[in-house]
Structure formats: C-alpha cells, structure tokens
Write an enzyme that holds these catalytic residues in place. Structure first.
Site, PDB file in Angstrom:
ATOM      1  N   LYS A  75     -24.268  30.241  -6.176  1.00 27.74           N
ATOM      2  CA  LYS A  75     -22.876  30.878  -5.832  1.00 27.74           C
ATOM      3  C   LYS A  75     -21.206  30.165  -5.045  1.00 27.74           C
ATOM      4  O   LYS A  75     -22.065  29.848  -4.042  1.00 27.74           O
ATOM      5  CB  LYS A  75     -22.566  32.580  -4.882  1.00 27.74           C
ATOM      6  CG  LYS A  75     -21.062  33.356  -5.738  1.00 27.74           C
ATOM      7  CD  LYS A  75     -21.679  34.879  -5.266  1.00 27.74           C
ATOM      8  CE  LYS A  75     -20.535  35.752  -5.658  1.00 27.74           C
ATOM      9  NZ  LYS A  75     -21.087  36.629  -4.940  1.00 27.74           N
ATOM     10  N   SER A 150     -20.595  40.468  -8.503  1.00 33.11           N
ATOM     11  CA  SER A 150     -19.110  39.180  -8.794  1.00 33.11           C
ATOM     12  C   SER A 150     -20.375  38.321  -9.119  1.00 33.11           C
ATOM     13  O   SER A 150     -20.077  37.571  -9.338  1.00 33.11           O
ATOM     14  CB  SER A 150     -18.802  39.036  -7.721  1.00 33.11           C
ATOM     15  OG  SER A 150     -19.370  39.087  -6.282  1.00 33.11           O
ATOM     16  N   SER A 174     -23.758  43.193  -6.463  1.00 28.44           N
ATOM     17  CA  SER A 174     -22.932  41.798  -7.300  1.00 28.44           C
ATOM     18  C   SER A 174     -24.306  40.918  -7.314  1.00 28.44           C
ATOM     19  O   SER A 174     -24.160  39.579  -8.021  1.00 28.44           O
ATOM     20  CB  SER A 174     -22.036  41.271  -5.798  1.00 28.44           C
ATOM     21  OG  SER A 174     -20.651  41.924  -5.923  1.00 28.44           O
TER      22      SER A 174
END
Length: 489
Positions: A75, A150, A174
């Site tokens: 990420k 997310s 997330s």
C-alpha cells in the site's frame, strides 16, 4: 493461482528463477492494471534487484528466505527509500522517503519481490478507494464496482492475480472490508504485533499493518515474515512470534466459536446473512461448539471510532504544512496564508472533513464531551470483547453489511459510507485480531466475506479456525474472469 509455498519451492529448487517470476508478474500487472488500476506505480528496478539477490543466495546454497521469489505489492502509505510514497494525496505527490518501513525491509529480508505500490483512499480515509487523488481502483469481479477501502488497491491486486500477496493497513476495517469485497483473505493482526515504523499515520492508536493473500496459509506465511518487536516503534509489542504454520489444522474439534448476535441485526443484506450462517454451520460440522455471544456496546462503536480516529488524524496531519516536505503553495506572500493554501490545494474533501471533525472534538469546551467520553466508551467496548473471549476461542460474523457497491453510490452520503465498516471498527478499538475470508457470493455474483476474530496475540486460534473452514470449502479457489484469462496466457 500459485501459492506462496508452491512458488517458493519452485524458485528454491531452481525450477524457475526469481528474476523470471518478477518479470512475469510485472508484465501481468502492467497489462491488467489498465482495467483495474490497483497500482499507483510499479517498481521493476527494485523487484528485479531483489530477485537477482534471491537467485544469488540460492546459487550459493544459502537459505533464500520464507518468501523467496514471491511477488508482493504494498500500500502506498508504506515508506520505501527513494520511491514516491503519496498516500494517494496531492500533498505528497512528489514525496520520496529517506527511510524504509520495517515491514518492507522484513519482506525483502525473507526474499519477497516488491513489485509496486498500490492505490488507496487518500491517507487511508475511506471505504471505497474513491477518495484517491489519482483515480479509483476497480473491483476485479465487476469493474463498475468499488474494491472497498481504504486498502482497495492491495485487495484488487491479489484478487486480479497481479501479485501473490500484498500489504495493507487497517484503522477501522481497511484490510478486512476490501478483502470481503474482492473475495480474498485479509488479516488485521493484534495492535502492536507488526511494526508501524514507516507507515504514514492516520490514527496512531488504531492503525495496524497486515496481509492480503488468496489463502489462509499464505496469510500465515506473510504474517510470520513481518511480525515481531521493533525498537523503532514504541507501540511494538515485545513478544515472541510463534510459528503460525503450526496452527493450520483442518478440524475444529473442541474449538468454541461465538457468533456475535448484534452483527445480525437490521441493515445486514440477506445474501450476506445467509452465507455467514452457512459458514457457521460448516464450522459446526468440523467439530466446533457454536454459541451466541453478545457485545452489548457494539452500537456505540461507529460514533466512538469517528471521534477518536478523526481526533488523531487532525493531529497527525497537522505536519503537512508545506514547510519541510510535500506540496507547497508558491503564491502566498506570508507564512500563515501559505499554510492554509497548501492544505486547501493538497487535501481532498474527505480528508478535510475528518480533520474538521477531529479538530472540533479536541477543541476547548468539547474535549470532555466528545474525545474523553469516546475514550471511556472505547474501554467499555474492549471489555465487551474480553468478556466474550473468556467464553469462546474465536468470534465470527459478517465482515461487511453488503457486497461491493457501485461507484458513486455512497459518495454523497458519508454516513452510509461509514456504515460499511460497522462490523470491523470495534476490533480496532479493542486492539484484537480479525480476518476476512471468502464464504460465498451474492445473487449478483459478488464475493461475501466471513469475519473471524480472536483475542489479542491469539492469531493462532484465528488462523486455525480460518484454515479449517477454508479447507472444507472451495470459495477461495474462485477467480475473477479477467484474472483467469490472464493466467492462461
């Protein structure tokens, strides 16, 4: 799709070289990502250098590591030296960190090949990856739907077989919610089990890093590689990391499983409820003792979270002022206007909303009424989970109230978007472990996630329950059509 164990074996035995594997996955990611947009950037030079190092170790007869030759995506809120790390925000668009996150260092020490940085909601604030300043990621199962957030890019990369594994961060769901939406395994470890050093902070008392994979065994292997005390992170737990592979047992005889009754109330999609109840029955057939468990303060979780998380975010994001790094407004003629204009230009609407909420909750006259009260309720929510885990080994329930929704469905209704995380948020408040694993599909052919929860530092119990269920079902073997087509080439 090749598992971590299979791929490592092929590389270690010289059936395939790590360089060959790196090139294959980089090519596949470049080709598929025109549709999925899981990545913000690929990192071919870094991946190929790591692959050459793995091949050299094997040639010398050395142990190449637990993840030797395994392509991994991370990420884009995890720092990597010299590689743009943007948090999907314009304010950090050109930021190149001078230091390395502990988790990316540990991945490469175990032979992993980091092939790219994945898309996310800006500063990890969102549930759909629609808040990225660089465009949304699409769900590989239906390109007209969100992948969750997310960590939507990390989930989509694994679902689309662009990477064998990926890392995300989980502040209120997330990792688990996008894992549910994309039909993969997503694991949020106990708070403090995995170092946060090098993770750009959203809410420091809630953030935790964890893996996305296609199988529970692969999740255990990645966790094995990244877990453990880190002196660079003051919140890192000084505990011995067990061999999580020993927890992978295919029956549940004697295991006490509690389903949280509050998770099955109004707002849960019927297809999701049916799939989760069927999963619970599979566990019963595997020998588990099933019982109902109550977490009476569950309904307070969402509001408690959005006071604490936004308060911490408003403090953490105060550092982005255009002075030391990141975007700077060049037209302001004084310092204070420069601060304001930089933040106005650099932050997106959801980030601004959360900064305002947090600043309000921390302001004089409201601190006791909101922030302090929320911290007290957080303690009560944690006690609910401690009480529940005194009765059972693991808790289970749905990961999300629905399957993946269409782009734009919830953008104009923040509360509806926030409710996507209603079942995942309490675990972050309590600091315990949770995972989402595939348990079926709805009438539209979209994946459904089954959430399994365990007490702090009891990832072994969680992994055993998840592995036993997975071995008794076939859901984890299903692949989106676009990925299946790519795998045949």
């Amino acid at each position: 799709m090749t598992s971590i164990g299979q791929l490592r074996s092929q590389v270690a035995s010289k059936e395939r070289s790590a360089v060959e594997v790196a090139r294959q996955y980089l090519e596949r990611a470049e080709r598929l990502d025109t549709e999925v947009h899981a990545f913000l950037r690929l990192t071919p030079e870094r991946a190929l250098a790591a692959a050459e190092a793995v091949d050299a170790k094997i040639a010398r007869g050395e142990d190449p590591g637990l993840l030797a030759g395994v392509p991994v995506a991370v990420k884009d809120n995890l720092c990597m030296v010299g590689i743009p790390t943007t948090c999907a925000s314009k304010i950090l668009e050109n930021y190149r960190p001078p230091y390395e996150s502990t988790v990316t260092r540990r991945l490469e020490e175990q032979g992993a090949l980091i092939i790219g940085k994945t898309n996310l909601d800006e500063f990890a604030m969102g549930s759909s990856t629609e808040n990225s300043a660089f465009g949304p990621t699409r769900n590989p199962w239906d390109l007209g739907r969100v992948p969750g957030g997310s960590s939507g890019g990390s989930a989509a990369a694994v679902a689309a077989c662009e990477a064998v594994a990926s890392l995300g961060s989980d502040t209120g769901g997330s990792i688990r919610q996008p894992a549910s939406f994309c039909g993969v395994v997503g694991l949020k470890p106990t708070y403090g089990l995995v170092s946060r050093y090098g993770l750009i902070a959203f809410a420091s008392s809630l953030d935790q890093i964890g893996p996305f994979t296609r199988t529970v065994e692969d999740a255990a292997l990645v966790l094995q590689a990244i877990a453990g005390h880190d002196p660079l992170d003051s919140t890192s737990l000084a505990v011995n990391v067990p061999d999580y592979r020993q927890a992978l047992i295919s029956d549940l005889k004697g295991v006490k499983v509690g389903f949280v009754k509050e998770f099955f109330a109004e707002g849960l999609d019927p297809d999701v409820a049916d799939a989760v109840f069927e999963a619970i029955e599979v566990m019963r057939d595997l020998g588990a003792q099933i019982q109902e468990v109550s977490c009476p303060r569950f309904a307070r979780g969402l509001s408690t979270y959005y006071i604490i998380a936004t308060s911490e975010a408003s403090a953490n994001l105060a550092r982005y002022d255009g002075v030391k790094y990141g975007l700077r407004d060049r037209e302001a003629d004084a310092l204070v206007p420069m601060y304001g204009r930089t933040r106005e230009e650099g932050f997106g609407s959801e980030v601004k909303r959360r900064i305002m909420l947090g600043t309000y909750a921390l302001s004089a006259g409201y601190y006791d009424a909101y922030y302090l009260k929320a911290q007290k309720v957080r303690t009560l929510i944690k006690q609910d989970y401690l009480d529940a885990f005194a009765k059972v080994d693991v808790l289970v329930g749905p990961t999300a109230p629905t399957t993946a929704f269409a782009f734009g469905d919830k953008v104009s209704d923040p509360l509806s978007m926030y409710l996507s995380d209603i079942y995942t948020i309490p675990l972050n408040l309590a600091g315990v472990a949770g995972a989402s694993i595939p348990c079926g599909f709805d009438a539209k052919g979209l994946p459904i996630g089954f959430q399994i929860m365990a007490n702090a530092l009891e990832e072994g119990k969680l992994l055993r329950a998840a592995y036993a269920y997975e071995q008794a079902t076939e859901w984890h073997k299903r692949t989106p059509a676009l990925a299946a087509e790519a795998l045949t080439r």
